[in-house]
Every structure is written in C-alpha cells, then in structure tokens.
Design an enzyme around this catalytic site. Sequence first.
Site, PDB file in Angstrom:
ATOM      1  N   LYS A  71       1.059  -0.970   0.028  1.00 57.26           N
ATOM      2  CA  LYS A  71      -0.052  -0.124   0.047  1.00 57.26           C
ATOM      3  C   LYS A  71       1.038   1.302   0.041  1.00 57.26           C
ATOM      4  CE  LYS A  71      -3.847   1.955   2.792  1.00 57.26           C
ATOM      5  NZ  LYS A  71      -4.887   1.598   3.830  1.00 57.26           N
ATOM      6  N   SER A 146      -9.326   1.546   2.959  1.00 61.75           N
ATOM      7  CA  SER A 146      -8.715   2.148   1.796  1.00 61.75           C
ATOM      8  C   SER A 146      -7.706   1.510   1.156  1.00 61.75           C
ATOM      9  CB  SER A 146      -8.037   3.407   2.815  1.00 61.75           C
ATOM     10  OG  SER A 146      -7.190   2.938   3.826  1.00 61.75           O
ATOM     11  N   SER A 170      -9.575  -1.032   7.146  1.00 59.14           N
ATOM     12  CA  SER A 170      -9.060  -0.834   5.798  1.00 59.14           C
ATOM     13  C   SER A 170      -8.041  -1.867   5.059  1.00 59.14           C
ATOM     14  CB  SER A 170      -8.180   0.295   5.493  1.00 59.14           C
ATOM     15  OG  SER A 170      -8.840   1.636   5.714  1.00 59.14           O
TER      16      SER A 170
HETATM   17  N1  GLN Z   1     -12.958   4.104   6.631  1.00 52.37           N
HETATM   18  C1  GLN Z   1     -12.296   4.060   7.919  1.00 52.37           C
HETATM   19  C2  GLN Z   1     -11.915   5.705   7.707  1.00 52.37           C
HETATM   20  O1  GLN Z   1     -12.199   6.256   6.695  1.00 52.37           O
HETATM   21  C3  GLN Z   1     -11.146   3.367   8.166  1.00 52.37           C
HETATM   22  C4  GLN Z   1      -9.917   3.677   7.307  1.00 52.37           C
HETATM   23  C5  GLN Z   1      -8.946   2.713   7.751  1.00 52.37           C
HETATM   24  O2  GLN Z   1      -8.806   1.694   8.058  1.00 52.37           O
HETATM   25  N2  GLN Z   1      -7.468   3.331   7.155  1.00 52.37           N
HETATM   26  O3  GLN Z   1     -11.347   6.295   8.402  1.00 52.37           O
END
Ligand code: GLN
Length: 476
Positions: A71, A146, A170
């Site tokens: 990532k 994400s 994510s």
């Molecule tokens: N969707 C969640 C957020 O926007 C989690 C994102 C993540 O785990 N990086 O914060």
Amino acid sequence: MIAALGKALAEKSTTSLETTTTALTAAKRDTFNAFLAIDEAGALAAAKASDERRARGATLGPLDGVPVALKDNILTEGVVTTAGSKMLANFTPPYDATVTARLKAAGAVILGKTNLDEFGMGSSTVNSAFKPTKNPFDATRTPGGSSGGSAAAVAAGIVAGALGTDTGGSIRQPAAFTGLVGLKPTYGRVSRAGVIAYASSLDQVGPMTRTVEDAALMLEAIEGFDAADSTSSDAKKTSWRESLRSGVKDLRIGLPREYFVDGMDPEIERSVRAAAKQLESLGASIVDLSLPHTKFALATYYVIAPCEASSNLGRYDGVRYGHRAADVKQLKELYERSRSEGFGSEVKRRIMLGTFALSSGYYDAYYRKAQQVRTLITRDFEQAFQNVDVVLSATSPVLPWKLDEKLDDPLAMYLMDVLTLPCNLAGLPGLSMPCGVSSSGLPIGVQLLGKRFDEATLLCTAQSLESALNLKQEVR
Ligand code: GLN
C-alpha cells in the site's frame, strides 16, 4: 498464491525472474487502477538476486522470490510514496519502513505501490487524489478501502500477496469486497515505523492474500518487536503455520447480537450465519453474545481518528517536505496555500473535525469523552473473551457499492465501517475471509476477532473454515 508459488519455485518449475516478469506485464496492463507505481528495475533486480540465492542453496524462506505489493502509505526507499495524496505526489522516501525492510530481508520481490484513499481516509479508494480503484469482480464497483489497490492487485492475480493498513477496517473490508483473506494484527504486533501515520493509536499493517496460510506466511515475515516504534510489542512470535493445524474442536465462538445490524444485506447475514454453522459442525460451539457499547463505536472512532489525524497531518506545512505552494510572500500564506492545495476534501474534513474536537472548551466534551467510551468498548471485549475464544460477524453490512455511490454523503460512507472499527478501538486482532458469494456474484466476507495477541486462534479458525467451505472464487 504464496505457498503454491513457493512450492513451484522450490521445485524449479518456475523462477522468480519468470514469475516477476509475468507479474510486471500484468501490473502494467492493470485495468483496475490497483497500482500507483511499479518498480520494474527494483523488482527485476530482487528477482534475479532471489534466483541466484536459490541456485546457491541459500533460499531465505517461503517468501523468497515471491512478487508482492505494498500500500502506498508504506515507505519504500528510493520509490515514490504518496499516501494517495497530492501532498506527497513527489515524495521519495530516504529509507524503508520496517515492514518493507523485513519483506526484503525475507526475499520478497516488491513489485510496486498500490492505490489508497488519501492518507487511508475512506472506505472505497475513491478518495485517492490520483484515480479510483475498481473491483476485479465487477469493475463498476468499489474494491473497498482504504487498501483497495492492494485488494485489487491480489484479487486480480497480479501479485501473490500485498500489505495493507487498517485503522478502522481498511484491510478487512477491502478483503471482504474482493474475496481475500485480510488480517489486521493486534495493535503493537507489527511495526508502524515508516508507515505514514493516519491515527497512530489505531493504525496497524497486515497481509492481504488469497489464502489463510498465505496470510500466516506474510505475518511471520513482518511481525515482531521494533525499537523504532514506541508502541511495538515484544510479544512472542509464534509459528503461525503450526497453529493453522489446531482445528476448532471445543472452541467457543461468539456471535454478538449488536453486529447483526438493521439494514444489513440479508444475503450477507445468511452467509455469515452459515459460516458459524459450518464451524459448529466442525466441533466449535456457538455462543450468543452481547457487546453493549457497540452502538457508540462509530461516533467514538470518528472523534478519535480525526483528532489523531489532525495532529499527525500538522507536519505537512510546505516547509519540510511535501507539496509547497509557489510564489508565496509570507510564512502563514505558505502554510495555508500549501495545505489547501495539497490535501483533498475528505482529509480537510477530518482535519477540521479533529482540530475542533481537540480545541480548548471542546476537548473534554468530545476527545476525553471518546477516550472514556473507548475504554468501555475495550472492556466489552475483555468480558466477552472470558466466555468465548473468537467473535464472529460480517465484515461489512453491505456488498461492494457502485463507484459513484455515496460520494456526496460522507456520513453514509462512515456508517459502512460499523462492524470493523470496534476491533481497532480495542487493539484486537481481526481477520476477514471469504464465506460466500452473493446472487450477483460479489464476494461476501466473514470477520473473526480474537483476544489480544491471539492471532493463532484466529488463523486456525479461519483455516478450518476455509478448508470446510472450499470456495472456488475467481475473478470472472
Ligand atoms: N474507513 C475508515 C476511515 O475512513 C477506516 C480507514 C482505515 O482503516 N484506514 O477512517
């Protein structure tokens, strides 16, 4: 798949160079927008080095010669790392994240960097400053986020495994949306050093793979104490592959009532309950469970995460690194314009929410209160784990949505994280794995949560379920 590829490499039915070349061709043709950068020269050099080691009988382990992706919020020395933000569009890290260095030390071939919601803020990978990633099962839909780029890269078969990060889901939610296994380790098990911070008390790095065994192999390579991360734990390393064989006989598996939420897709609920039944037929017992503070988790997370983000993102000031506005006359203007130009709208929203909640006068009402509720949520789990070994639920209440849905409704997007966030608030390990396919052909994921540092039980439960379900899920 990592284990299968490792076997093929060991049997010399392929070479790392051959596999890597194929993967590079696929990555360059990638129509899902999984990649932000492809490190062709680095990957070819690593593949050649791996083949040379193998010829000398000095192979490093199961990841040696295997193409993987990272990532793009994980630092890679000499390879641009953007965190999906214009702010870092031209940022080339001078060092590797600890997890990058550990994968390299295990011989893995790092093919490239995958797309993400800017700084990890999102659940769809549409918040990337560069391009949206598409779901390999249906290119009109989101792969989740994400870590959507990592999910798409593995689901499309370009790489054997990838790393994601998980602050509120994510790793697990994109894994669920693309038919993969995704593991968020216990907070502290994997080093965060060199991982671009979103919310430091919640962030963890973990594997996204096709099989449970592959997740175990990747975890083994990246975990362990790191003096460069002050929250790193020296919890003992286990041989995860060993623990895969323990089975689920006599395990107690809890189904938390509060996780079967209103509005949940009925196909998902059916599939998740069927997975629990399957585990029961393998000798586990299913226990009804209550985690009473679950209803506060979403609000708690969406105070704490933005607070930490607003503090972490203060470093992007146009002075030290990152985007710098042109033609500015004064310092304040430099800050304002650099940040206004560099950050996307979701990131700005989080910074504003966090700064507000931390400001004097509101700190007690929001931030302190959220920390107190976080403790209650953690205690819910502590109590639950006195009676059960694993908590089982759906990973996401809904199937992957269309790429153009929910874009003008941030709250609707936040609500999608309702089943994954509590695990981060409590610092627990969580795993998502495929448990079925919807009538529309989309993957369905089941989530397993474990006790702190008990990834072993999660992995063996997941392995048993994977073998029993024997899903053959391929991208059409
Ligand atoms: N969707 C969640 C957020 O926007 C989690 C994102 C993540 O785990 N990086 O914060």
